[in-house]
Design a protein around this motif. Structure first.
Motif, PDB file in Angstrom:
ATOM      1  N   UNK A  81       0.838  -1.204   0.000  1.00  0.00           N
ATOM      2  CA  UNK A  81       0.000   0.000   0.000  1.00  0.00           C
ATOM      3  C   UNK A  81       0.876   1.258   0.000  1.00  0.00           C
ATOM      4  N   UNK A  82       0.471   2.233  -0.815  1.00  0.00           N
ATOM      5  CA  UNK A  82       1.227   3.481  -0.887  1.00  0.00           C
ATOM      6  C   UNK A  82       0.542   4.556  -0.043  1.00  0.00           C
ATOM      7  N   UNK A  83       1.309   5.164   0.837  1.00  0.00           N
ATOM      8  CA  UNK A  83       0.835   6.290   1.647  1.00  0.00           C
ATOM      9  C   UNK A  83       1.465   7.555   1.089  1.00  0.00           C
ATOM     10  N   UNK A  84       0.648   8.486   0.634  1.00  0.00           N
ATOM     11  CA  UNK A  84       1.126   9.776   0.156  1.00  0.00           C
ATOM     12  C   UNK A  84       0.854  10.808   1.247  1.00  0.00           C
ATOM     13  N   UNK A  85       1.892  11.490   1.673  1.00  0.00           N
ATOM     14  CA  UNK A  85       1.790  12.495   2.734  1.00  0.00           C
ATOM     15  C   UNK A  85       1.989  13.871   2.112  1.00  0.00           C
ATOM     16  N   UNK A  86       1.017  14.748   2.292  1.00  0.00           N
ATOM     17  CA  UNK A  86       1.102  16.112   1.771  1.00  0.00           C
ATOM     18  C   UNK A  86       1.456  17.067   2.897  1.00  0.00           C
ATOM     19  N   UNK A  87       2.627  17.709   2.789  1.00  0.00           N
ATOM     20  CA  UNK A  87       3.041  18.667   3.793  1.00  0.00           C
ATOM     21  C   UNK A  87       4.313  18.248   4.496  1.00  0.00           C
ATOM     22  N   UNK A  88       4.945  19.233   5.148  1.00  0.00           N
ATOM     23  CA  UNK A  88       6.164  18.963   5.913  1.00  0.00           C
ATOM     24  C   UNK A  88       6.159  19.738   7.227  1.00  0.00           C
TER      25      UNK A  88
ATOM     26  N   UNK B 107       6.366  11.499   0.228  1.00  0.00           N
ATOM     27  CA  UNK B 107       6.084  12.802   0.830  1.00  0.00           C
ATOM     28  C   UNK B 107       6.141  13.864  -0.258  1.00  0.00           C
ATOM     29  N   UNK B 108       5.093  14.693  -0.349  1.00  0.00           N
ATOM     30  CA  UNK B 108       5.026  15.763  -1.337  1.00  0.00           C
ATOM     31  C   UNK B 108       4.871  17.087  -0.598  1.00  0.00           C
ATOM     32  N   UNK B 109       5.815  17.993  -0.800  1.00  0.00           N
ATOM     33  CA  UNK B 109       5.736  19.302  -0.162  1.00  0.00           C
ATOM     34  C   UNK B 109       6.613  20.290  -0.926  1.00  0.00           C
ATOM     35  N   UNK B 110       6.123  21.524  -1.139  1.00  0.00           N
ATOM     36  CA  UNK B 110       6.975  22.525  -1.790  1.00  0.00           C
ATOM     37  C   UNK B 110       8.085  23.035  -0.882  1.00  0.00           C
ATOM     38  N   UNK B 111       7.955  22.758   0.398  1.00  0.00           N
ATOM     39  CA  UNK B 111       8.962  23.180   1.378  1.00  0.00           C
ATOM     40  C   UNK B 111       9.762  21.963   1.795  1.00  0.00           C
ATOM     41  N   UNK B 112      11.042  21.926   1.458  1.00  0.00           N
ATOM     42  CA  UNK B 112      11.834  20.718   1.704  1.00  0.00           C
ATOM     43  C   UNK B 112      12.496  20.719   3.080  1.00  0.00           C
ATOM     44  N   UNK B 113      11.867  21.351   4.025  1.00  0.00           N
ATOM     45  CA  UNK B 113      12.376  21.369   5.397  1.00  0.00           C
ATOM     46  C   UNK B 113      11.213  21.462   6.375  1.00  0.00           C
ATOM     47  N   UNK B 114      11.476  21.040   7.601  1.00  0.00           N
ATOM     48  CA  UNK B 114      10.533  21.218   8.703  1.00  0.00           C
ATOM     49  C   UNK B 114      10.917  22.481   9.455  1.00  0.00           C
ATOM     50  N   UNK B 115       9.928  23.297   9.788  1.00  0.00           N
ATOM     51  CA  UNK B 115      10.157  24.560  10.492  1.00  0.00           C
ATOM     52  C   UNK B 115       9.605  24.474  11.900  1.00  0.00           C
ATOM     53  N   UNK B 116      10.448  24.764  12.880  1.00  0.00           N
ATOM     54  CA  UNK B 116      10.015  24.798  14.280  1.00  0.00           C
ATOM     55  C   UNK B 116       9.381  26.165  14.538  1.00  0.00           C
ATOM     56  N   UNK B 117       8.084  26.243  14.317  1.00  0.00           N
ATOM     57  CA  UNK B 117       7.373  27.524  14.315  1.00  0.00           C
ATOM     58  C   UNK B 117       7.375  28.283  15.637  1.00  0.00           C
TER      59      UNK B 117
ATOM     60  N   UNK C 105       7.358  19.359  -4.526  1.00  0.00           N
ATOM     61  CA  UNK C 105       6.270  19.779  -5.411  1.00  0.00           C
ATOM     62  C   UNK C 105       5.090  20.186  -4.540  1.00  0.00           C
ATOM     63  N   UNK C 106       4.120  20.808  -5.152  1.00  0.00           N
ATOM     64  CA  UNK C 106       2.907  21.195  -4.433  1.00  0.00           C
ATOM     65  C   UNK C 106       1.721  20.454  -5.032  1.00  0.00           C
ATOM     66  N   UNK C 107       0.831  19.980  -4.169  1.00  0.00           N
ATOM     67  CA  UNK C 107      -0.383  19.302  -4.624  1.00  0.00           C
ATOM     68  C   UNK C 107      -1.371  20.349  -5.122  1.00  0.00           C
TER      69      UNK C 107
ATOM     70  N   UNK D 240       6.043  31.719   7.831  1.00  0.00           N
ATOM     71  CA  UNK D 240       7.138  30.979   7.222  1.00  0.00           C
ATOM     72  C   UNK D 240       8.484  31.605   7.583  1.00  0.00           C
ATOM     73  N   UNK D 241       9.548  30.854   7.348  1.00  0.00           N
ATOM     74  CA  UNK D 241      10.888  31.360   7.656  1.00  0.00           C
ATOM     75  C   UNK D 241      11.232  32.556   6.770  1.00  0.00           C
ATOM     76  N   UNK D 242      10.678  32.599   5.567  1.00  0.00           N
ATOM     77  CA  UNK D 242      10.887  33.757   4.701  1.00  0.00           C
ATOM     78  C   UNK D 242      10.256  35.015   5.267  1.00  0.00           C
ATOM     79  N   UNK D 243       9.128  34.865   5.973  1.00  0.00           N
ATOM     80  CA  UNK D 243       8.503  36.020   6.618  1.00  0.00           C
ATOM     81  C   UNK D 243       9.396  36.578   7.715  1.00  0.00           C
ATOM     82  N   UNK D 244      10.020  35.684   8.483  1.00  0.00           N
ATOM     83  CA  UNK D 244      10.923  36.126   9.548  1.00  0.00           C
ATOM     84  C   UNK D 244      12.136  36.846   8.965  1.00  0.00           C
TER      85      UNK D 244
END
Length: 653
Positions: A131-138, A159-169, A203-205, A260-264
């Motif tokens: 079974x394939x699990x597709x996860x959207x987001x990071x 895993x599909x996400x336009x952001x290739x990192x996890x951000x500790x918000x 990529x982005x869904x 987002x980190x770009x906002x900071x």
């Protein structure tokens, strides 16, 4: 290339056309010829050519030059139009012919060019019978799920996400002021997945088709946007939310969102730039005051922590490097709809934080609170607020406005909900701020087929109400048939019923206190009857609330969903249709940094902590909560660096 100028003159009943052309230095065989050849006296391929005269023609007739009608032209010939006649610039040794009458030339279809990268394609997505699990987001939900999912379970995970990192918000405000560096609070997604042999696609869904179980994605290609479809057996949507402007005019044009980190990074750059601009000689004082005013809309945890970090930046670093005259113009204005900040915290906590900010305002230390006010409009450099009690409007001039209040559904989730409702309107809950799910995070709606899950800000988890089953619950607790439930009977009943109704377990923990305070005065000395039990369960159900949109909730949801997938061990029928363990949120307390090394903590059991000691506890908790040892060490070193050497005010963005 040829540059042509066209002049048209009319003399009596005759029409003449003169064309001048400047031809670049081309090979002799490629130079254009208009009705003949370029003059021999031209230099560097330049010449002046006259077209003779065109005979007047009737409407619809074919104008001709030199008596030759137009035939077919190669696609690379240049075509121009003039009035009702057209003509072409042809290579030398070709005769000049006039086109069909037209106002404009017909577009020439370019020949299809072959894809230079056509051929064998990379297959970066695993294909197997598992079974394939597709996860959207990071974000929090997705990364917690991926870290807790057992790699030995038979799943192919993509895993599909336009952001290739996890951000500790939670530490985003610190990154905006240089207290911690942005690289210290991000962790590459591929590093998280490296030991698990999962696949990541940057990529982005764009669209989800629940009937075909396909996700249409778009990524950055080599020469253009790269689009592809990704099939799934199970889909985990954890794309978060987007800022909510509540329809206030001008927010998107004049305010900076803070997610987002770009906002900071942008905020840090603009604050530093404003300080330098205001420092220039002959700057009008009023203009400098506007540049140095930061307006923060929203007195929740994000807005308060950002104000606290900016306060530290000004007090500990800017004050040492800029003139006192400049510092006297700096303001941090916090606009809040309620009469106190941190309104979602315990009242005592929010009152303490509000008083700390007011004390700084009285001392003239940068902070200014605007309470009981809502924003009605934003303009370039201006914020219009209205007091909800008096109705009075006021205008705040700012150099930078940060919008940190409210969230709304992500467009992808909105599209999915709309699709599910179109396919099956009866099973589509209305008026949800996100995707409605069952207690195991399966998205509701028969079209979802039990194969779509939602986490974090994407999900509104359906919480079963015990009141609908009150008679059955009472009968199961009344084991002796006396019609009375004692305190021990209630404890046993709520403990057993917590699997079906998780919120009963929370009440069972405080039953001893509630029994003497609220239950016993209304009951007999032996216990409560069925009517009183009905009233008690109704009161417990009334306390049910949607889970807050916090990192703490998303993390626990991701961990719980991973535990369900691990237990199913690849059995698709159990995951889609089985009775899965419902989610039970365990609130571990709330924290907020308020500046000057102080924080507030709302802990379990009603315990609270405030002040500098709470501030050091907050720093320890945030450092320990990083998802890798690399981040734990980097954040700790950043705090030590900021204390010893100060923050970097260089404007290098």
């Amino acid at each position: 290339r040829a540059t042509l100028s066209v002049s048209l003159g009319i003399r009596g009943r005759r029409t003449h056309l003169r064309v001048q052309t400047m031809v670049a230095a081309l090979p002799q065989a490629s130079r254009p010829a208009l009705g003949g050849s370029i003059g021999a006296s031209s230099k560097a391929g330049r010449g002046s050519i006259s077209l003779g005269r065109l005979r007047p023609v009737r409407a619809g007739a074919k104008p001709v030059l030199a008596g030759t009608p137009l035939r077919t032209l190669p696609s690379h010939y240049a075509t121009l139009g003039c009035g009702r006649a057209g003509f072409v610039v042809a290579p030398r040794a070709q005769s000049l012919e006039v086109s069909e009458p037209a106002v404009e030339p017909k577009p020439v279809k370019e020949p299809a060019t072959a894809d230079p990268f056509n051929g064998e394609r990379l297959q970066n997505v695993p294909k197997s019978n598992r079974p394939r699990i597709v996860v959207l987001g990071s974000g929090w939900g997705a990364i917690s799920f991926l870290k807790s999912l057992d790699p030995s379970c038979p799943y192919d995970v993509v895993v599909v996400s336009p952001r290739n990192y996890f951000l500790y918000t939670p530490l985003l405000p610190g990154a905006a002021t240089g207290t911690v560096e942005d690289r210290s609070i991000v962790e590459p997604v591929r590093r998280v997945l490296a030991d698990k042999n999962y696949t990541y696609l940057k990529a982005s869904a764009q669209h989800i088709d629940p009937t075909k179980k396909l996700v249409h994605c778009k990524g950055e290609g080599i020469t253009k946007q790269h689009e592809f479809d990704l099939s799934y057996d199970f889909l985990v949507t954890a794309v978060g939310s987007v800022p909510n402007t509540f329809g206030v005019p001008g927010v998107e044009d004049n305010c900076l969102f803070f997610k987002e980190i770009g906002d900071a990074a942008e905020l840090r750059h603009r604050v530093n730039r404003a300080l330098e601009r205001a420092s220039l000689p002959e700057t009008p004082k009023k203009r400098a005051a506007q540049l140095l005013t930061v307006a923060i809309v929203g007195g929740g945890p994000t807005g308060v922590e950002l104000a606290g970090e900016l306060y530290d930046l000004l007090r500990e670093d800017v004050a040492k490097q800029y003139s006192p005259e400049l510092l006297s113009l700096v303001k941090i204005v916090v606009v809040e709809l309620e009469d106190h900040i941190l309104s979602m915290y315990d009242r005592r906590i929010s009152e303490y934080a509000t008083e700390q900010f007011k004390a700084r305002q009285r001392k003239g230390e940068y902070i200014e609170l605007v309470l009981n006010s809502r924003v009605t409009e934003t303009r370039p450099g201006q914020l219009v607020t209205k007091n909800k009690t008096t109705g009075e409007e006021s205008v705040i001039d700012f150099g930078l406005c940060v919008w940190s209040t409210g969230i709304k559904m992500h467009p992808l989730c909105a599209q999915l909900r709309e699709t599910l409702c179109e396919l099956d309107a009866q099973s589509c809950p209305a008026n949800m701020r996100s995707l409605a799910t069952d207690p195991a995070f399966r998205v509701l709606g028969s079209a979802a087929q039990g194969s779509i899950f939602a986490l974090g800000d994407c999900a509104t988890v359906e919480q079963p109400r015990a009141l609908e089953h009150v008679e059955r619950l009472f009968a199961s607790g009344d084991v002796d048939g006396s019609g009375i439930l004692t305190k021990q009977d209630l404890k046993d009943l709520f403990s057993k019923g917590s699997n079906e109704f998780p919120h009963l377990a929370e009440f069972a923990k405080r039953l001893d206190k509630e029994w003497d305070k609220t239950i016993l005065p209304e009951a007999g000395k032996d216990g409560i009857n069925q009517e009183q039990f009905h009233a008690l369960v109704e009161r417990i159900d009334s306390g049910l609330r949607a889970y807050p949109a916090t990192a703490q909730v998303a993390k626990q949801q991701g961990d719980h969903l991973a535990a369900l997938m691990n237990a199913a061990n690849g059995n698709t029928q159990i995951i889609s249709e089985g009775q899965l363990q419902p989610f039970s949120y365990n609130h571990k307390g709330s924290l907020a940094y308020i500046g000057s090394d102080a924080a507030v903590m709302d802990m379990l059991g009603g315990a609270q902590a405030k002040g500098v000691l709470a501030g050091w506890a907050w720093k320890g908790f945030e450092a320990f909560s990083q998802i890798s040892w690399r981040n734990k060490l980097l954040v700790s070193f950043d705090w030590v660096r900021a204390k010893l050497f100060g923050r970097d005010l260089s404007n290098i963005l």
